[in-house]
Structures are given as C-alpha cells and as structure tokens.
Design a protein around this motif. Structure first.
Motif, PDB file in Angstrom:
ATOM      1  N   CYS A   1       6.946  -5.902   9.209  1.00 10.71           N
ATOM      2  CA  CYS A   1       8.110  -5.002   9.174  1.00 10.71           C
ATOM      3  C   CYS A   1       9.389  -5.799   8.950  1.00 10.71           C
TER       4      CYS A   1
ATOM      5  N   ASN B   1      14.308   2.532   6.363  1.00 12.69           N
ATOM      6  CA  ASN B   1      13.301   3.427   5.807  1.00 12.69           C
ATOM      7  C   ASN B   1      12.029   2.668   5.442  1.00 12.69           C
TER       8      ASN B   1
ATOM      9  N   GLN C   1       8.318   3.099   7.330  1.00  8.24           N
ATOM     10  CA  GLN C   1       7.151   3.499   6.532  1.00  8.24           C
ATOM     11  C   GLN C   1       5.977   2.569   6.788  1.00  8.24           C
ATOM     12  N   HIS C   2       6.261   1.267   6.827  1.00  9.06           N
ATOM     13  CA  HIS C   2       5.184   0.299   7.040  1.00  9.06           C
ATOM     14  C   HIS C   2       4.604   0.429   8.449  1.00  9.06           C
TER      15      HIS C   2
ATOM     16  N   HIS D   1       4.549   3.094  10.378  1.00  8.40           N
ATOM     17  CA  HIS D   1       3.787   4.341  10.487  1.00  8.40           C
ATOM     18  C   HIS D   1       2.461   4.266   9.729  1.00  8.40           C
ATOM     19  N   ALA D   2       2.491   3.626   8.558  1.00  2.48           N
ATOM     20  CA  ALA D   2       1.259   3.477   7.762  1.00  2.48           C
ATOM     21  C   ALA D   2       0.204   2.682   8.536  1.00  2.48           C
TER      22      ALA D   2
ATOM     23  N   TYR E   1      14.853   2.418  11.123  1.00  2.00           N
ATOM     24  CA  TYR E   1      14.243   3.663  10.670  1.00  2.00           C
ATOM     25  C   TYR E   1      15.380   4.428   9.998  1.00  2.00           C
TER      26      TYR E   1
END
Ligand code: MF3
Ligand code: CO
Ligand code: CO
Length: 274
Positions: A152, A172, A176-177, A179-180, A207
């Motif tokens: 991250c 952002n 995304q990373h 959460h993925a 975020y």
C-alpha cells in the motif's frame, strides 16, 4: 516577479475549487537540505532498531536504543514530551494500530508483529518514518497483512510519481489495494506534512476519492503512512492506558503500518526517510 509555471498551475486548480498549498508548505532549498539531513539520521535510527530487535527484548529497550542513538548523533527524538507523549518512539504491537507506548512489560515473542515509529529533530528540522518488524516467523495470514501494508505504501508512492497529483489520487489507490486483499484502511489517523514541524498540513488520507484533498506540488514534504487492518477499520483507545495515547483495533484483529517521509519534486516523490 513573473509567476512561475508552478504558480500558474496552483492558480489553475485553485480557480477550479481545489485545495492548494499555501506558500509556507513549499520548502526553500535551505529547508529541504535540513529536512534531508534529519531524514538521514532518522533512517539510521531505524537501521539501529533493525539491527538489535529480537525475541525476548522489551519495547522499552527499543525506546532506549532510539533515545541513545538519536541524541549521540546530535538529534532529538520528536515524540519525547510531544503533547505529553512519554517516550522517544512509538512501538505498536499486533492489534495496536499506532502510538503504542514502550514498556518493560511488553516483551517481544516469536510471531509478534511490531511497528516502530521514529521521528527525529535535527537542527530544528523533522523527519518521520516507521517500519514493521516480524519477530522470528509469524503465521502466513499475519505476514500477509504486513506485506499488504508495505505494498500500500509503495502504491501510494507510485501514485505520486509526478507532481500536481491530489492526495485523494494516492489514497484511492492505497484503499483499492487494501480492499482487493481483504484488508481495511484506518480512517481516524492519516499522514501529514512534516519538516518544519512534526505535524503540518496537508492531511494525507489513505482512502478517498481521486481529485480530492490537497494538490501536491514540488517542494512539499509529507509522510505516507497507511495503517492497514486485517479486520474492520474501526479503532478504539486502550482502557488500561492511562495516558490515552494507545490506539487499538476495535475487533482485536492485527494492524500493520509502514511510513516514509517524502519530498515532492518535478519528477515525483523522493524518499527522505524510510
Ligand atoms: N510518528 C507518528 C506519526 O507518524 C506520530 C506519533 S505522535 C507521538 O505521525 F507523540 F506519539 F509520538
Ligand atoms: Co507520521
Ligand atoms: Co511516524
């Protein structure tokens, strides 16, 4: 004086209603050199921690190491007495998200994951960085969170590989990373401008929406320091901590964090402390 290309770009985005840096957030050459020197010492402090950290050591021993090395080299540990913080660094173990207080009672065990966060003042300039340390071998799921937090940070860095990006572009990409990979991003704490003071504008949220937050222009110095949780992003205070500093995950799951201090340049960010 003729407006520079930078002035024009700042005005362009300001006219569009974006948050832009004030003059004082853009460092002079002299300030950059000072922050760079503070960064080198701060990195050396963390290198010393990396050299000595081991199973059986208390987090208070880490704190002493940080104090001794920093002061022997002409620096001041910024956390010490900062808004009442009692020690020279933060040691955040397992489910501690950040601001962990070094203690004789916290003895490192095989499988622990710990963040050591150091900030050094040198000749009045500040640099701030933290690293994760895994004691011996930890379980794969814990190691994965440590690795995702590192990824991250590097993804945030990549989003800043050129100037005139927004903090939200970086945040952002980081979220995304996370959460993925089944992780969450702490929302209650963020990165920050750093250099002339410990915590300055802008807030660096890890975020958010692209195009939001402050415009990052050459000469700005700031941290990126995503706190990545294995479970939910909610945090809470530690009831046993009389100082009120220690931040825990609310669900008791682990949290990991890495932090660098950066300088934005014409070619994207340069690492000043890691
Ligand atoms: N170093 C932390 C940060 O990354 C701040 C710690 S404040 C302290 O911003 F007082 F706890 F040291
Ligand atoms: Co910081
Ligand atoms: Co820090």
């Amino acid at each position: 004086m003729e407006p520079t290309e930078m002035d024009e770009k700042i005005l362009f985005w300001q006219d569009k209603g974006k948050l832009v840096p004030t003059r004082n957030l853009i460092r002079t050459q002299e300030q950059i050199e000072g922050i760079r020197r503070a960064g080198v010492l701060n990195t050396a402090v963390l290198d010393t921690v990396a050299e000595h950290i081991r199973e059986g050591m208390s987090t208070l021993e880490i704190d002493r190491l940080v104090y001794e090395y920093t002061t022997r080299n002409g620096g001041i540990p910024a956390p010490l007495n900062y808004e009442g913080f009692p020690n020279s660094c933060c040691t955040s173990l397992n489910d501690v998200v950040c601001h962990g207080i070094p203690s004789e009672r916290d003895v490192l065990e095989e499988g622990d994951i710990i963040n050591v966060d150091c900030t050094t003042i040198l000749d009045g300039y500040y640099a701030d960085a933290s690293r994760m340390f895994v004691i011996g071998k930890t379980e794969p799921a814990w190691q994965r969170v440590v690795d995702v937090a590192w990824e991250c940070l590097k993804i945030g860095e990549k989003a800043c590989d050129h100037p005139y990006v927004f903090v939200g572009d970086m945040g952002n990409a980081i979220a995304q990373h996370a959460h993925a990979n089944g992780c969450t991003v702490v929302r209650d704490y963020c990165g920050h401008g750093v250099g002339v003071k410990f915590h300055e504008e802008p807030d660096i949220e890890h975020y958010g929406k692209k195009g939001t937050g402050m415009l990052l222009v050459p000469g700005m110095t700031f941290t990126i320091e995503p706190m990545i949780n294995a479970g939910d992003y909610d945090v809470c205070g530690d009831e046993e901590d009389e100082t009120g500093w220690v931040v825990l995950t609310e669900d008791g799951e682990i949290s990991a964090q890495w932090e660098h201090t950066y300088l934005m340049t014409e070619n994207g960010v340069e690492i000043l402390s890691h």
